[in-house]
Scaffold this active site. Structure first.
Site, PDB file in Angstrom:
ATOM      1  CB  ALA A 129      31.408 -43.424  31.429  1.00 17.10           C
ATOM      2  CB  THR A 131      29.079 -36.609  29.118  1.00 17.73           C
ATOM      3  OG1 THR A 131      27.656 -36.758  29.096  1.00 17.73           O
ATOM      4  CG2 THR A 131      29.431 -35.195  28.692  1.00 17.73           C
ATOM      5  CD  GLU A 132      34.298 -39.294  24.701  1.00 19.12           C
ATOM      6  OE1 GLU A 132      34.224 -40.515  24.566  1.00 19.12           O
ATOM      7  OE2 GLU A 132      34.842 -38.539  23.856  1.00 19.12           O
ATOM      8  CB  ALA A 183      24.732 -43.321  15.218  1.00 21.83           C
ATOM      9  CD  GLN A 247      13.674 -47.972  33.621  1.00 18.77           C
ATOM     10  OE1 GLN A 247      12.740 -48.649  33.200  1.00 18.77           O
ATOM     11  NE2 GLN A 247      14.607 -48.473  34.428  1.00 18.77           N
ATOM     12  CD  GLU A 248      19.719 -41.095  31.540  1.00 15.76           C
ATOM     13  OE1 GLU A 248      20.408 -40.084  31.803  1.00 15.76           O
ATOM     14  OE2 GLU A 248      20.075 -41.978  30.731  1.00 15.76           O
ATOM     15  NE  ARG A 274      10.430 -13.907  58.285  1.00 21.21           N
ATOM     16  CZ  ARG A 274      11.452 -13.476  58.996  1.00 21.21           C
ATOM     17  NH1 ARG A 274      11.776 -14.096  60.125  1.00 21.21           N
ATOM     18  NH2 ARG A 274      12.169 -12.444  58.607  1.00 21.21           N
ATOM     19  N   GLY A 369      20.399 -35.978  31.071  1.00 16.15           N
ATOM     20  CA  GLY A 369      19.407 -36.846  30.439  1.00 16.15           C
ATOM     21  C   GLY A 369      18.921 -36.310  29.107  1.00 16.15           C
TER      22      GLY A 369
END
Length: 383
Positions: A129, A131-132, A183, A247-248, A274, A369
């Site tokens: 979690a 994002t807000e 940060a 990695q994400e 088709r 991401g």
């Protein structure tokens, strides 16, 4: 004839055996349930249990923690077969490739031995979690607070767009432990969802990924042990996020390329079957040229993706390389799937056709991401 895909340079006999298992599982357990899961906005919890039973969870977690003892290559094989099956509902990429690795890298030894075997057996489903409401990509501006109170943290705040949010048993939560430190004030804390004060909001209604349980999460005086802090001190969250994001982003690139190849395969089959104006649609020059372009886009994307996977397996993939992989493959898959949908004509706009679902599903790839714009900003810093 399906699209001819060059065998990846990092593949092995063991990985191809795993691919057979993953393909069988995805075709049997995922593909037939897409419409039902989309209507219910979530997969069945039993799906997770079945995946644990056949050994598809925690593939790259060491055996000493109950995992499969594999590498990122094992994960990539599973994610490719999931994408090729047409599934976008099962949040295994987040569970296996993201949350489990936050725990492996940053949780203390006791917590690793407590949590990771449950990730492998699926006693626990994982979510992350970040994002807000109102923050988007700006993680430095998150409002969720964690205040130290003796041997506990008290967490208050709200998160949104959380994959696996409905099923999650453990959530890695980005919080502010020092609201004045930018940060350096961000920390990551693992929260078990049976903790008092934790609640789930609605499962969100999206234009794509309809079957994925993307939810809102709320934290109201949630007390968790200090031992749930990831890392040996506060303020490491932003660094940890930056360490794991390559990695994400590589995972997103893996699914983008496999999704591109699947869309091309579907379109080749459709256009050869088709008929229009007395001949297969494939026989028109525009169709052949569009598919030739798409096949080239996919081949070039896979070549760079394979290079990035090799670098990642050697622990050499940097932030720039991962950002380039995500930027290139997600922009390409959006173009290719849109071109493929066009060749289906009106049927391409019908939701029962996999190409229509793919078109809606892949649009998010340029956003989650880290948006394409953020990827360009990251890349430009190294120029």
């Amino acid at each position: 004839m399906p699209l001819q895909i060059q065998k990846s340079s990092w593949s092995t006999t063991e990985l191809e055996d795993l691919r057979d298992l993953a393909r069988t599982f995805c075709q049997k357990e995922l593909a037939p349930n897409q419409e039902r899961w989309a209507a219910e906005k979530k997969v069945d919890r039993e799906l997770w249990t079945k995946a644990g039973e056949v050994g598809l969870l925690a593939l790259s977690i060491p055996e000493e923690y109950g995992g499969g003892g594999g590498t990122f290559a094992h994960e990539a094989v599973l994610y490719e077969e999931q994408a090729r099956s047409g599934d976008s509902a099962w949040g295994v990429t987040v569970h296996n490739g993201i949350v489990a690795h936050y725990l492996l890298e940053y949780a203390n030894e006791e917590k690793k031995r407590e949590w990771l075997p449950k990730f492998a057996s699926c006693e626990m489903v994982g979510a992350v979690a970040m994002t807000e409401p109102g923050t988007g990509s700006d993680l430095q501006s998150i409002k969720t607070r964690a205040v130290r109170d003796g041997d506990h943290y008290v967490i208050n705040g709200a998160k949104t767009f959380i994959t696996n949010g409905f099923h999650a048993d453990l959530v890695v939560v980005a919080v502010k432990t020092d609201p004045d430190a930018g940060a350096q004030g961000v920390s990551l804390i693992a929260v078990e969802t049976d903790t008092p004060g934790f609640s789930r909001g609605r499962v969100l209604d999206k234009i794509g990924l309809k079957g994925q349980d993307t939810a809102e999460l709320n934290f109201d005086d949630v007390r968790v042990p200090v031992a749930n802090l990831l890392g040996d001190q506060e303020g490491l969250g932003f660094i940890q996020l930056m360490q794991q994001l390559p990695q994400e982003r590589l995972i997103i690139a893996v699914t983008a390329v496999a999704g591109m190849e699947a869309a091309i395969d579907q379109t080749i089959a459709y256009t050869k079957d088709r008929q229009a104006f007395g001949r297969p649609i494939y026989n028109f020059q525009n169709t052949k040229f569009k598919l030739a372009e798409a096949a080239t886009e996919a081949a070039v994307s896979r070549a760079y993706l394979d290079q990035c996977i090799e670098r990642h397996l050697r622990k050499e993939l940097d932030v720039q390389g991962a950002a380039m992989a995500k930027l290139w493959t997600t922009e390409r898959v959006n173009k290719v799937v849109d071109d493929c949908l066009q060749l289906f004509g009106g049927y391409g706009y019908m939701s029962e056709y996999p190409i229509a679902r793919a078109w809606a599903d892949i649009r998010i790839s340029r956003i989650f991401g880290g948006t394409s714009e953020i990827m360009k900003e990251i890349i430009s810093r190294t120029l």
